[in-house]
Design a protein around this motif. Sequence first.
Motif, PDB file in Angstrom:
ATOM      1  N   LEU A  70       0.956  -1.214   0.153  1.00 27.08           N
ATOM      2  CA  LEU A  70       0.001  -0.068   0.104  1.00 27.08           C
ATOM      3  C   LEU A  70       0.811   1.251   0.018  1.00 27.08           C
ATOM      4  CD1 LEU A  70      -2.743   1.236   0.378  1.00 27.08           C
ATOM      5  CD2 LEU A  70      -2.475   1.252   2.680  1.00 27.08           C
ATOM      6  N   ASN A  71       0.542   2.299  -0.804  1.00 27.96           N
ATOM      7  CA  ASN A  71       1.112   3.451  -0.765  1.00 27.96           C
ATOM      8  C   ASN A  71       0.261   4.520   0.059  1.00 27.96           C
ATOM      9  OD1 ASN A  71       3.066   5.393  -1.433  1.00 27.96           O
ATOM     10  ND2 ASN A  71       2.070   5.941  -3.225  1.00 27.96           N
ATOM     11  N   ASN A  72      -1.013   4.802  -0.488  1.00 28.30           N
ATOM     12  CA  ASN A  72      -2.090   5.616   0.208  1.00 28.30           C
ATOM     13  C   ASN A  72      -3.377   5.374  -0.004  1.00 28.30           C
ATOM     14  OD1 ASN A  72      -2.884   7.152  -2.172  1.00 28.30           O
ATOM     15  ND2 ASN A  72      -0.549   7.446  -2.450  1.00 28.30           N
ATOM     16  N   MET A  73      -4.070   5.925   0.752  1.00 24.15           N
ATOM     17  CA  MET A  73      -5.584   5.674   0.394  1.00 24.15           C
ATOM     18  C   MET A  73      -6.102   7.235   0.537  1.00 24.15           C
ATOM     19  SD  MET A  73      -6.116   2.564   3.265  1.00 24.15           S
ATOM     20  CE  MET A  73      -7.710   2.219   2.301  1.00 24.15           C
ATOM     21  N   SER A  74      -7.053   7.449  -0.203  1.00 17.68           N
ATOM     22  CA  SER A  74      -7.525   8.609  -0.322  1.00 17.68           C
ATOM     23  C   SER A  74      -8.861   8.964  -0.850  1.00 17.68           C
ATOM     24  CB  SER A  74      -6.642   9.241  -1.544  1.00 17.68           C
ATOM     25  OG  SER A  74      -6.525   8.772  -2.781  1.00 17.68           O
ATOM     26  N   ARG A  76       1.087   5.605   3.713  1.00 16.28           N
ATOM     27  CA  ARG A  76       1.289   4.711   4.424  1.00 16.28           C
ATOM     28  C   ARG A  76       2.036   4.903   5.761  1.00 16.28           C
ATOM     29  NH1 ARG A  76       6.314   2.368   2.766  1.00 16.28           N
ATOM     30  NH2 ARG A  76       7.425   3.935   1.440  1.00 16.28           N
ATOM     31  N   VAL A  77       2.651   6.117   5.860  1.00 22.13           N
ATOM     32  CA  VAL A  77       3.358   6.480   7.145  1.00 22.13           C
ATOM     33  C   VAL A  77       2.304   7.288   7.825  1.00 22.13           C
ATOM     34  CG1 VAL A  77       5.652   6.208   6.001  1.00 22.13           C
ATOM     35  CG2 VAL A  77       4.730   8.307   5.853  1.00 22.13           C
ATOM     36  N   GLY A  78       1.417   7.450   7.733  1.00 25.70           N
ATOM     37  CA  GLY A  78       0.280   8.041   8.487  1.00 25.70           C
ATOM     38  C   GLY A  78       0.089   9.531   8.396  1.00 25.70           C
ATOM     39  N   ARG A  79       0.877   9.945   7.043  1.00 25.88           N
ATOM     40  CA  ARG A  79       0.648  11.447   6.962  1.00 25.88           C
ATOM     41  C   ARG A  79      -0.614  11.855   6.433  1.00 25.88           C
ATOM     42  NH1 ARG A  79       6.829  13.201   5.054  1.00 25.88           N
ATOM     43  NH2 ARG A  79       8.110  12.858   6.958  1.00 25.88           N
ATOM     44  N   THR A  80      -0.977  12.699   6.460  1.00 26.27           N
ATOM     45  CA  THR A  80      -2.426  13.365   5.649  1.00 26.27           C
ATOM     46  C   THR A  80      -2.325  14.908   5.066  1.00 26.27           C
ATOM     47  OG1 THR A  80      -3.019  14.427   8.115  1.00 26.27           O
ATOM     48  CG2 THR A  80      -3.739  12.056   7.588  1.00 26.27           C
ATOM     49  N   ASN A  81      -3.027  14.864   4.203  1.00 26.67           N
ATOM     50  CA  ASN A  81      -3.172  16.232   3.411  1.00 26.67           C
ATOM     51  C   ASN A  81      -4.281  16.464   2.855  1.00 26.67           C
ATOM     52  OD1 ASN A  81      -2.013  18.514   2.511  1.00 26.67           O
ATOM     53  ND2 ASN A  81      -1.305  17.659   0.659  1.00 26.67           N
ATOM     54  N   TYR A  82      -4.996  17.629   3.032  1.00 25.42           N
ATOM     55  CA  TYR A  82      -6.316  18.086   2.667  1.00 25.42           C
ATOM     56  C   TYR A  82      -6.515  19.022   1.610  1.00 25.42           C
ATOM     57  CZ  TYR A  82      -7.503  15.254   6.980  1.00 25.42           C
ATOM     58  OH  TYR A  82      -7.504  14.538   8.004  1.00 25.42           O
ATOM     59  N   ALA A  83      -7.409  19.034   0.908  1.00 22.09           N
ATOM     60  CA  ALA A  83      -7.745  20.203  -0.093  1.00 22.09           C
ATOM     61  C   ALA A  83      -7.688  21.447   0.603  1.00 22.09           C
ATOM     62  CB  ALA A  83      -8.933  19.987  -0.876  1.00 22.09           C
ATOM     63  N   ASP A  84      -7.564  22.666   0.388  1.00 25.92           N
ATOM     64  CA  ASP A  84      -7.649  23.743   1.090  1.00 25.92           C
ATOM     65  C   ASP A  84      -9.270  24.024   1.370  1.00 25.92           C
ATOM     66  OD1 ASP A  84      -5.226  25.563  -0.610  1.00 25.92           O
ATOM     67  OD2 ASP A  84      -4.974  24.350   0.998  1.00 25.92           O
ATOM     68  N   SER A  85     -10.008  23.618   0.778  1.00 27.97           N
ATOM     69  CA  SER A  85     -11.566  24.042   0.607  1.00 27.97           C
ATOM     70  C   SER A  85     -12.129  23.180   1.919  1.00 27.97           C
ATOM     71  CB  SER A  85     -12.074  23.788  -0.476  1.00 27.97           C
ATOM     72  OG  SER A  85     -12.066  22.293  -0.928  1.00 27.97           O
ATOM     73  N   VAL A  86     -11.509  22.177   2.205  1.00 32.27           N
ATOM     74  CA  VAL A  86     -11.895  21.169   3.363  1.00 32.27           C
ATOM     75  C   VAL A  86     -11.088  21.247   4.724  1.00 32.27           C
ATOM     76  CG1 VAL A  86     -13.043  19.725   1.503  1.00 32.27           C
ATOM     77  CG2 VAL A  86     -10.741  18.944   2.698  1.00 32.27           C
ATOM     78  N   LYS A  87      -9.965  21.879   4.679  1.00 32.42           N
ATOM     79  CA  LYS A  87      -9.022  21.976   5.818  1.00 32.42           C
ATOM     80  C   LYS A  87     -10.120  22.246   7.173  1.00 32.42           C
ATOM     81  CE  LYS A  87      -4.666  21.931   3.476  1.00 32.42           C
ATOM     82  NZ  LYS A  87      -3.536  22.897   3.508  1.00 32.42           N
ATOM     83  N   GLY A  88      -9.833  21.616   8.067  1.00 34.39           N
ATOM     84  CA  GLY A  88     -10.503  22.079   9.449  1.00 34.39           C
ATOM     85  C   GLY A  88     -11.907  21.370   9.373  1.00 34.39           C
ATOM     86  N   ARG A  89     -12.667  20.924   8.402  1.00 35.44           N
ATOM     87  CA  ARG A  89     -13.809  20.388   8.301  1.00 35.44           C
ATOM     88  C   ARG A  89     -13.739  18.692   8.066  1.00 35.44           C
ATOM     89  NH1 ARG A  89     -17.363  21.784   4.673  1.00 35.44           N
ATOM     90  NH2 ARG A  89     -15.707  22.067   3.152  1.00 35.44           N
ATOM     91  N   PHE A  90     -12.838  18.373   7.495  1.00 35.94           N
ATOM     92  CA  PHE A  90     -13.034  17.083   6.933  1.00 35.94           C
ATOM     93  C   PHE A  90     -11.766  16.418   7.616  1.00 35.94           C
ATOM     94  CE2 PHE A  90     -15.247  17.060   2.654  1.00 35.94           C
ATOM     95  CZ  PHE A  90     -16.244  17.859   3.307  1.00 35.94           C
ATOM     96  N   THR A  91     -11.814  14.987   8.084  1.00 31.97           N
ATOM     97  CA  THR A  91     -10.867  14.208   8.686  1.00 31.97           C
ATOM     98  C   THR A  91     -10.657  12.973   8.042  1.00 31.97           C
ATOM     99  OG1 THR A  91     -10.980  15.310  10.743  1.00 31.97           O
ATOM    100  CG2 THR A  91      -9.700  13.245  10.776  1.00 31.97           C
ATOM    101  N   GLN A 122      -3.873   3.518  -3.645  1.00 31.54           N
ATOM    102  CA  GLN A 122      -2.752   3.438  -4.556  1.00 31.54           C
ATOM    103  C   GLN A 122      -1.687   2.316  -4.139  1.00 31.54           C
ATOM    104  OE1 GLN A 122      -0.093   6.954  -5.251  1.00 31.54           O
ATOM    105  NE2 GLN A 122      -0.056   6.216  -7.184  1.00 31.54           N
ATOM    106  N   GLU A 123      -1.205   1.358  -4.840  1.00 34.67           N
ATOM    107  CA  GLU A 123      -0.214   0.662  -4.388  1.00 34.67           C
ATOM    108  C   GLU A 123       1.270   1.164  -4.762  1.00 34.67           C
ATOM    109  OE1 GLU A 123      -0.912  -2.910  -6.755  1.00 34.67           O
ATOM    110  OE2 GLU A 123      -2.446  -3.622  -5.254  1.00 34.67           O
ATOM    111  N   LEU A 124       2.264   0.730  -4.143  1.00 34.79           N
ATOM    112  CA  LEU A 124       3.475   1.276  -4.494  1.00 34.79           C
ATOM    113  C   LEU A 124       3.987   0.949  -5.802  1.00 34.79           C
ATOM    114  CD1 LEU A 124       5.300  -0.393  -1.228  1.00 34.79           C
ATOM    115  CD2 LEU A 124       4.858   2.316  -1.719  1.00 34.79           C
TER     116      LEU A 124
END
Length: 116
Positions: free
Chosen positions: A31-35, A53-68, A98-100
């Motif tokens: 596994l590379n990531n889930m989105s 896969r290492v636990g990092r998250t990133n969000y679209a600016d439009s949903v930051k602070g509202r979506f998790t 997405q796989e590696l």
Amino acid sequence: QVHLVESGGGLVQPGGSLRLSCAASGSILGLNNMSWYRQAPGKERELVAILTRVGRTNYADSVKGRFTISRDSAWNTVYLQMNSLKPEDTAVYYCNVQELTGVRYWGPGTQVTVSS
């Protein structure tokens, strides 16, 4: 082969919350990531949130602070908690794995409609 199924979509009033789930079955070869992506009518599909896969998250600016975005311990299910929903969040939401190797799998999507 990986099979993804989303659930949890529906109709919600502005300011409300929904929790989307995506269950993965089959063998994920590294596994590379889930989105989560979304596509509104007449617009291109856009990335909403990603969990690596290492636990990092990133969000679209439009949903930051509202979506998790989160997952279960076995990486079999990925969630998207959506709070303070707005009409502009209305879209079909898609789960992606997405796989590696770079191979991507998509779910069929779940409709989210934010309207009073």
